[in-house]
Design an enzyme around this catalytic site. Structure first.
Site, PDB file in Angstrom:
ATOM      1  N   GLU A 263       0.993  -1.149   0.056  1.00 46.03           N
ATOM      2  CA  GLU A 263      -0.182   0.237  -0.143  1.00 46.03           C
ATOM      3  C   GLU A 263       0.873   1.216   0.155  1.00 46.03           C
ATOM      4  O   GLU A 263       2.080   1.188   0.478  1.00 46.03           O
ATOM      5  CB  GLU A 263      -0.933   0.038   1.209  1.00 46.03           C
ATOM      6  CG  GLU A 263      -1.883  -0.998   1.252  1.00 46.03           C
ATOM      7  CD  GLU A 263      -2.610  -1.031   2.744  1.00 46.03           C
ATOM      8  OE1 GLU A 263      -2.406  -0.073   3.668  1.00 46.03           O
ATOM      9  OE2 GLU A 263      -3.587  -1.869   2.619  1.00 46.03           O
ATOM     10  N   LYS A 265       2.649   4.331   1.382  1.00 45.23           N
ATOM     11  CA  LYS A 265       2.613   5.003   2.946  1.00 45.23           C
ATOM     12  C   LYS A 265       2.535   6.277   2.689  1.00 45.23           C
ATOM     13  O   LYS A 265       3.525   7.222   2.310  1.00 45.23           O
ATOM     14  CB  LYS A 265       3.960   4.546   3.289  1.00 45.23           C
ATOM     15  CG  LYS A 265       4.223   4.883   4.751  1.00 45.23           C
ATOM     16  CD  LYS A 265       5.525   4.363   5.155  1.00 45.23           C
ATOM     17  CE  LYS A 265       5.702   4.660   6.713  1.00 45.23           C
ATOM     18  NZ  LYS A 265       5.353   6.174   7.307  1.00 45.23           N
ATOM     19  N   ARG A 270      -1.814  10.151  11.571  1.00 44.87           N
ATOM     20  CA  ARG A 270      -2.645   9.003  11.863  1.00 44.87           C
ATOM     21  C   ARG A 270      -4.064   9.288  12.537  1.00 44.87           C
ATOM     22  O   ARG A 270      -3.803  10.064  13.766  1.00 44.87           O
ATOM     23  CB  ARG A 270      -2.081   7.872  12.657  1.00 44.87           C
ATOM     24  CG  ARG A 270      -2.532   6.359  12.611  1.00 44.87           C
ATOM     25  CD  ARG A 270      -1.827   5.501  12.842  1.00 44.87           C
ATOM     26  NE  ARG A 270      -2.197   4.194  12.908  1.00 44.87           N
ATOM     27  CZ  ARG A 270      -1.682   3.078  13.066  1.00 44.87           C
ATOM     28  NH1 ARG A 270      -0.121   3.090  13.129  1.00 44.87           N
ATOM     29  NH2 ARG A 270      -2.050   2.019  13.187  1.00 44.87           N
ATOM     30  N   ARG A 284      -2.751   8.934  17.343  1.00 44.77           N
ATOM     31  CA  ARG A 284      -2.160   7.635  17.740  1.00 44.77           C
ATOM     32  C   ARG A 284      -1.774   7.849  19.227  1.00 44.77           C
ATOM     33  O   ARG A 284      -1.572   6.699  19.917  1.00 44.77           O
ATOM     34  CB  ARG A 284      -1.077   7.376  16.934  1.00 44.77           C
ATOM     35  CG  ARG A 284       0.179   8.500  16.836  1.00 44.77           C
ATOM     36  CD  ARG A 284       1.320   8.105  16.088  1.00 44.77           C
ATOM     37  NE  ARG A 284       2.246   7.156  16.529  1.00 44.77           N
ATOM     38  CZ  ARG A 284       3.126   6.341  16.126  1.00 44.77           C
ATOM     39  NH1 ARG A 284       3.193   6.282  14.879  1.00 44.77           N
ATOM     40  NH2 ARG A 284       3.747   5.554  16.842  1.00 44.77           N
ATOM     41  N   GLU A 314      -4.598   7.113   7.674  1.00 45.84           N
ATOM     42  CA  GLU A 314      -3.968   8.471   7.522  1.00 45.84           C
ATOM     43  C   GLU A 314      -4.676   9.559   6.833  1.00 45.84           C
ATOM     44  O   GLU A 314      -5.268   9.628   5.719  1.00 45.84           O
ATOM     45  CB  GLU A 314      -2.633   7.937   6.579  1.00 45.84           C
ATOM     46  CG  GLU A 314      -1.310   8.895   7.075  1.00 45.84           C
ATOM     47  CD  GLU A 314      -0.551   8.865   8.214  1.00 45.84           C
ATOM     48  OE1 GLU A 314      -0.995   7.809   9.278  1.00 45.84           O
ATOM     49  OE2 GLU A 314       0.644   9.377   8.136  1.00 45.84           O
ATOM     50  N   PHE A 353      -6.908   2.645   6.058  1.00 44.36           N
ATOM     51  CA  PHE A 353      -6.202   1.484   5.735  1.00 44.36           C
ATOM     52  C   PHE A 353      -6.460   0.049   6.624  1.00 44.36           C
ATOM     53  O   PHE A 353      -5.740  -0.895   6.382  1.00 44.36           O
ATOM     54  CB  PHE A 353      -4.631   1.494   5.860  1.00 44.36           C
ATOM     55  CG  PHE A 353      -3.925   2.306   7.033  1.00 44.36           C
ATOM     56  CD1 PHE A 353      -3.778   1.402   8.131  1.00 44.36           C
ATOM     57  CD2 PHE A 353      -3.704   3.535   6.797  1.00 44.36           C
ATOM     58  CE1 PHE A 353      -3.447   2.213   9.239  1.00 44.36           C
ATOM     59  CE2 PHE A 353      -3.277   4.215   8.230  1.00 44.36           C
ATOM     60  CZ  PHE A 353      -3.038   3.254   9.467  1.00 44.36           C
ATOM     61  N   ARG A 428       4.180  -3.895  17.912  1.00 43.19           N
ATOM     62  CA  ARG A 428       4.848  -3.885  16.690  1.00 43.19           C
ATOM     63  C   ARG A 428       5.101  -5.308  16.259  1.00 43.19           C
ATOM     64  O   ARG A 428       6.218  -5.580  15.984  1.00 43.19           O
ATOM     65  CB  ARG A 428       5.952  -3.098  17.137  1.00 43.19           C
ATOM     66  CG  ARG A 428       6.760  -2.404  15.866  1.00 43.19           C
ATOM     67  CD  ARG A 428       7.989  -1.645  16.146  1.00 43.19           C
ATOM     68  NE  ARG A 428       7.762  -0.623  16.882  1.00 43.19           N
ATOM     69  CZ  ARG A 428       7.305   0.617  16.347  1.00 43.19           C
ATOM     70  NH1 ARG A 428       7.393   0.565  14.987  1.00 43.19           N
ATOM     71  NH2 ARG A 428       7.401   1.694  16.912  1.00 43.19           N
ATOM     72  N   LYS A 434       7.052  -1.543   6.981  1.00 44.39           N
ATOM     73  CA  LYS A 434       7.259  -0.268   6.207  1.00 44.39           C
ATOM     74  C   LYS A 434       8.395  -0.304   5.301  1.00 44.39           C
ATOM     75  O   LYS A 434       9.581  -0.613   6.136  1.00 44.39           O
ATOM     76  CB  LYS A 434       7.152   1.100   6.901  1.00 44.39           C
ATOM     77  CG  LYS A 434       8.032   1.014   8.300  1.00 44.39           C
ATOM     78  CD  LYS A 434       7.683   2.140   9.128  1.00 44.39           C
ATOM     79  CE  LYS A 434       8.759   2.061  10.212  1.00 44.39           C
ATOM     80  NZ  LYS A 434       8.211   2.814  11.676  1.00 44.39           N
TER      81      LYS A 434
HETATM   82  P1  AMP Z   1       6.231   5.323  10.909  1.00 42.58           P
HETATM   83  O1  AMP Z   1       5.672   6.598  11.185  1.00 42.58           O
HETATM   84  O2  AMP Z   1       7.608   5.602  10.017  1.00 42.58           O
HETATM   85  O3  AMP Z   1       6.590   4.143  12.018  1.00 42.58           O
HETATM   86  O4  AMP Z   1       5.217   4.432   9.842  1.00 42.58           O
HETATM   87  C1  AMP Z   1       4.145   4.120  10.166  1.00 42.58           C
HETATM   88  C2  AMP Z   1       2.839   4.942  10.149  1.00 42.58           C
HETATM   89  O5  AMP Z   1       2.643   5.111   8.498  1.00 42.58           O
HETATM   90  C3  AMP Z   1       1.496   4.724  10.631  1.00 42.58           C
HETATM   91  O6  AMP Z   1       1.383   4.884  11.908  1.00 42.58           O
HETATM   92  C4  AMP Z   1       0.603   5.688   9.917  1.00 42.58           C
HETATM   93  O7  AMP Z   1       0.600   6.605  10.550  1.00 42.58           O
HETATM   94  C5  AMP Z   1       1.313   5.722   8.480  1.00 42.58           C
HETATM   95  N1  AMP Z   1       0.578   5.360   7.181  1.00 42.58           N
HETATM   96  C6  AMP Z   1       0.405   5.521   6.041  1.00 42.58           C
HETATM   97  N2  AMP Z   1      -0.015   5.037   5.407  1.00 42.58           N
HETATM   98  C7  AMP Z   1      -0.246   3.985   5.891  1.00 42.58           C
HETATM   99  C8  AMP Z   1      -0.833   2.542   5.526  1.00 42.58           C
HETATM  100  N3  AMP Z   1      -1.084   2.438   4.227  1.00 42.58           N
HETATM  101  N4  AMP Z   1      -1.046   1.646   6.310  1.00 42.58           N
HETATM  102  C9  AMP Z   1      -0.306   1.771   7.431  1.00 42.58           C
HETATM  103  N5  AMP Z   1       0.115   2.839   7.825  1.00 42.58           N
HETATM  104  C10 AMP Z   1       0.368   3.709   7.077  1.00 42.58           C
END
Ligand code: AMP
Length: 573
Positions: A263, A265, A270, A284, A314, A353, A428, A434
Site C-alpha cells: 500500500e 505509505k 494517523r 495515535r 492516515e 487502511f 509492533r 514499512k
Molecule cells: P512510521 O511512522 O514511519 O513508523 O510508519 C508507520 C505510520 O505510517 C503509521 O503509523 C501510519 O500513520 C502511517 N501510514 C501511512 N500509510 C499507511 C498505510 N497504508 N498503512 C499503515 N500505516 C500507514
C-alpha cells in the site's frame, strides 16, 4: 480512601530505581486499595481517561500562587524554595510542613477529593478562572500533609516523578491479583512460561481498553478469566498497531509472506476514527482531535456506510490536488480558532487502511484481506476519503514498480502487509512492515537545553536528546544544527525556546532540565559508542529534521532500536 496512603506509595516508588522492587512495592500497595479506578489513573499521573478532551492545564506560576495562598508565604519565598529544590512539589511540602506545625489540620484529604478538585480544574473557563483554579488547589493544600502536598502539586503539573510506567503497573497487577512470584530482593522465582502468558493477556486487555482501573477490578474479582470481558468500545480510543521496518521490498516479503498487500505509505497524520451516533477522531496517542477536524466528521457521516465502526487511517494534507508534507498538517492539529477556515485552506484526504470494528463485530481476529474487503464495501470513495491505494502481489517486480509509483505520487514509501493477520492494538508485531528510501532518522525526546551565547543568548540554543529505556530516558547527544535563527526559514530557536520554557524543571547556570515532552526527528551521520551519555551511545552530527507533534515520549526510539541501528551500520554487522 485517604490520599496519604497513595502519597506514601508514590514516595515508596520514587525512592527505589529497580524495576522489580517498584513492582513489588506497587503490588503490595494495590492489594489493599479500595478505590482502584481513581488510584490507577492517579498512579499514571492523570485524572482523565485517554481520549478525554479535558486536561488539568495548570502552569507552574498558577501552582505557585496556590501555594502562596495556602501557606501564607510570599511569592518570592516560594520561588526561592522552588529554585533550591528544583521541584515545586517539594517546595510546597516544605511550606505546608511549617504551616501544619502551627495550625491543626482538621480533616483528612481523600483520594476522591483530590481527584474531584483536579478534574474541576479542567472544566473552568471564562472570567475569574485563574482565581477559581488557585482556590481549588489551595483548598487541597491547606488540608494536606507535607507528603500529600508534594504529590498534589506534582500531579497538578503533570510531573509526578514517581517513575512508574505502564509496564510496571501491568506487572504489579499480575503480582497483586494473579501470581505472586517469590522475590528475594534481586530476582523472581516463577513459572516463566505461565508468567509470560499472563502478562501478555493483561497487556492485551490494557491495549484494547486503556483502562487499568477496569482491568484491575476484573482481575481482583474474577482472576485472569475475567479479562475476557474487556472489549473495545466504539467511542473509546485504543492503541494503534505499529509496524516494523524492512530494508527493502525483498526483505519486506520475507517478513509478511507472499502474496502480500502493498500500500501507499502516506505522509500525514494517523487518525483512529470512531463512528457511532457521533464521530470521534483520536490521534495515535489517543488524544481527542474531533473538534479540529469538522470536515473529516462530515466526510465520515456522509461516506461511511456503517451504523458504527472504528477505522484506522492516515489523513494527508491536500493542496491543489497534491499531497503536501506532514509539517503543514500539524497546523491543523494545533488549531484552536478559525477551524472551519483552516479546514477549507488545508483540506485533508482520509486514506483508510484498516478497520477494527463494524456494526457490533470486533474485527481484530479477522484476516487482513477480509478487513480490506469490508473497508471497500463500507466506504463510498471520493477525492477526500477512500481506501488506501493497494496492490496484492507475490511478485517483486510488480511490488517495486508500485513502490516507485508511490514515491512519485509524493508519498513516503510503502507498507507491506500479511494477508492473513489480525490487528494487534499497541503492538509492533510483524503483521505489516514499512519500506522507505530515506536515510534512517531517529525520534528522540528533549530532556534539557542550554542558553546560547552572544546573539543567541536570549534563546535556548543546544538541546539534550534522549531515547527511551523502559519507563525512563537516557541521554544520547546534544543538538543545535537544523534549528533556524529566523522563523521564516523553519523551526526557530525562538519557537523552540517558547516550547520548552513551560517544561523547565530545573535551572543551573546556563543549563536547564526539561520535562520529556517535545519529540523531535533527528538525522545523524553515525551512532558511536560513548561513555559521555547515559545511553552508552552518542549521535555524531545530529541534525534536527522536524518536530513530531504526533508523537509522545513513549513513542520514541528505545535502547534496543539504537543498538540495532548501531550494529546495522556499515562494517559492524
Ligand atoms: P512510521 O511512522 O514511519 O513508523 O510508519 C508507520 C505510520 O505510517 C503509521 O503509523 C501510519 O500513520 C502511517 N501510514 C501511512 N500509510 C499507511 C498505510 N497504508 N498503512 C499503515 N500505516 C500507514
Amino acid at each position: 480512601m485517604r490520599y496519604q496512603n497513595l502519597a506514601e506509595a508514590y514516595e515508596q516508588l520514587e525512592s527505589v530505581s529497580s524495576r522489580l522492587e517498584k513492582t513489588k512495592r506497587l503490588a503490595d500497595f494495590l492489594k489493599n486499595v479500595t478505590d482502584l479506578p481513581r488510584v490507577l489513573l492517579l498512579l499514571q499521573g492523570r485524572v482523565f481517561m485517554p481520549g478525554d478532551e479535558r486536561e488539568i492545564g495548570v502552569a507552574s506560576q498558577l501552582a505557585v500562587k496556590a501555594i502562596v495562598v495556602a501557606s501564607g508565604k510570599t511569592t518570592s519565598q516560594v520561588e526561592t524554595l522552588w529554585k533550591k529544590t528544583g521541584d515545586l512539589g517539594k517546595a510546597a511540602a516544605e511550606v505546608v510542613q511549617k504551616k501544619s506545625q502551627s495550625t491543626l489540620v482538621s480533616s483528612h484529604l481523600t483520594v476522591q477529593k483530590v481527584f474531584d478538585n483536579l478534574q474541576k480544574l479542567a472544566s473552568m473557563e471564562g472570567q475569574g478562572t485563574v482565581d477559581r483554579k488557585v482556590k481549588l488547589i489551595a483548598e487541597l493544600l491547606s488540608q494536606a500533609s507535607p507528603l500529600e502536598a508534594r504529590y498534589v502539586i506534582r500531579t497538578v503539573l503533570s510531573d509526578l516523578r514517581a517513575g512508574v510506567g505502564d509496564s510496571t503497573i501491568r506487572d504489579a497487577l499480575v503480582w497483586a491479583y494473579v501470581m505472586d512470584p517469590k522475590y528475594d530482593g534481586k530476582k523472581i522465582d516463577v513459572d516463566r512460561e505461565k508468567y509470560t502468558q499472563v502478562v501478555e493477556v493483561v497487556q492485551s486487555a490494557y491495549d484494547v481498553s486503556n483502562d487499568f482501573g477496569t482491568v484491575a477490578q476484573l482481575l481482583k474479582k474474577e482472576g485472569i478469566k475475567g479479562l475476557d470481558k474487556t472489549k473495545m468500545t466504539v467511542g473509546k480510543p485504543l492503541k494503534v498497531m505499529l509496524y516494523q521496518k524492512a530494508q527493502d521490498i525483498k526483505d519486506a516479503f520475507k517478513t509478511v509472506g507472499r502474496p502480500a498487500a502493498i500500500e501507499y505509505k502516506y505522509d500525514g497524520f494517523r487518525m483512529q476514527i470512531h463512528k457511532k451516533k457521533d464521530v470521534k477522531i483520536f490521534t495515535r496517542r489517543m488524544e481527542n482531535v474531533t473538534k479540529q477536524f469538522p470536515d473529516v466528521v462530515k466526510l465520515v457521516q456522509d461516506h461511511v456506510r456503517a451504523k458504527e465502526c472504528i477505522l484506522d487511517a492516515e489523513a494527508v494534507g491536500l493542496k491543489k490536488g497534491q499531497y503536501i508534507a506532514f509539517q503543514h498538517m500539524s497546523q491543523r492539529i494545533k488549531r484552536k480558532y478559525d477551524i472551519a477556515k483552516m479546514a477549507k485552506e488545508l483540506p485533508v484526504c482520509v486514506c483508510v487502511f484498516d478497520m477494527l470494528e463494524l456494526d457490533g463485530q470486533a474485527l481484530v481476529q479477522t484476516p487482513f484481506q477480509e478487513r480490506r474487503k469490508l473497508i471497500e464495501k463500507t466506504i463510498k470513495p471520493t477525492k477526500f476519503i477512500k481506501p488506501a491505494e493497494q496492490l496484492v502481489t507475490d511478485d517483486e517486480k510488480q511490488a517495486t514498480a508500485f513502490y516507485e509509483k508511490s514515491l512519485q505520487a509524493g508519498n513516503e514509501g510503502v507498507m507491506m502487509k500479511n494477508l492473513e493477520s489480525g490487528y494487534k492494538p499497541g503492538s509492533r508485531v510483524g503483521f505489516g512492515v514499512k519500506v522507505k528510501p530515506v536515510m534512517e532518522t531517529l525520534e528522540c525526546v528533549i530532556v534539557g537545553a542550554e542558553w546560547g551565547e552572544g546573539k543567541r543568548s536570549k534563546w535556548l540554543a543546544s538541546f539534550t536528546l534522549a531515547i527511551r529505556d523502559g519507563d525512563g530516558y537516557l541521554e544520547i547527544g546534544k543538538m543545535g544544527t537544523g534549528i533556524k535563527e529566523k522563523p521564516e526559514e523553519g523551526l526557530s530557536f525562538g519557537e523552540m525556546t517558547e516550547l520548552l520554557k513551560p517544561l523547565v524543571l530545573e535551572e543551573k547556570g546556563k543549563s536547564v532540565k526539561t520535562k520529556p515532552k517535545i519529540v523531535v526527528e533527528i538525522n545523524y551521520e553515525e551512532i558511536q559508542k560513548s561513555p559521555t551519555y547515559a545511553s552508552g551511545y552518542a549521535l555524531r552530527f545530529p541534525r534536527f529534521v522536524r518536530l513530531r507533534e504526533d508523537r509522545g515520549p513513549h513513542d520514541i526510539a528505545d535502547r534496543k532500536e539504537v543498538e540495532k541501528l548501531y550494529k546495522g551500520q556499515r562494517g559492524r554487522a
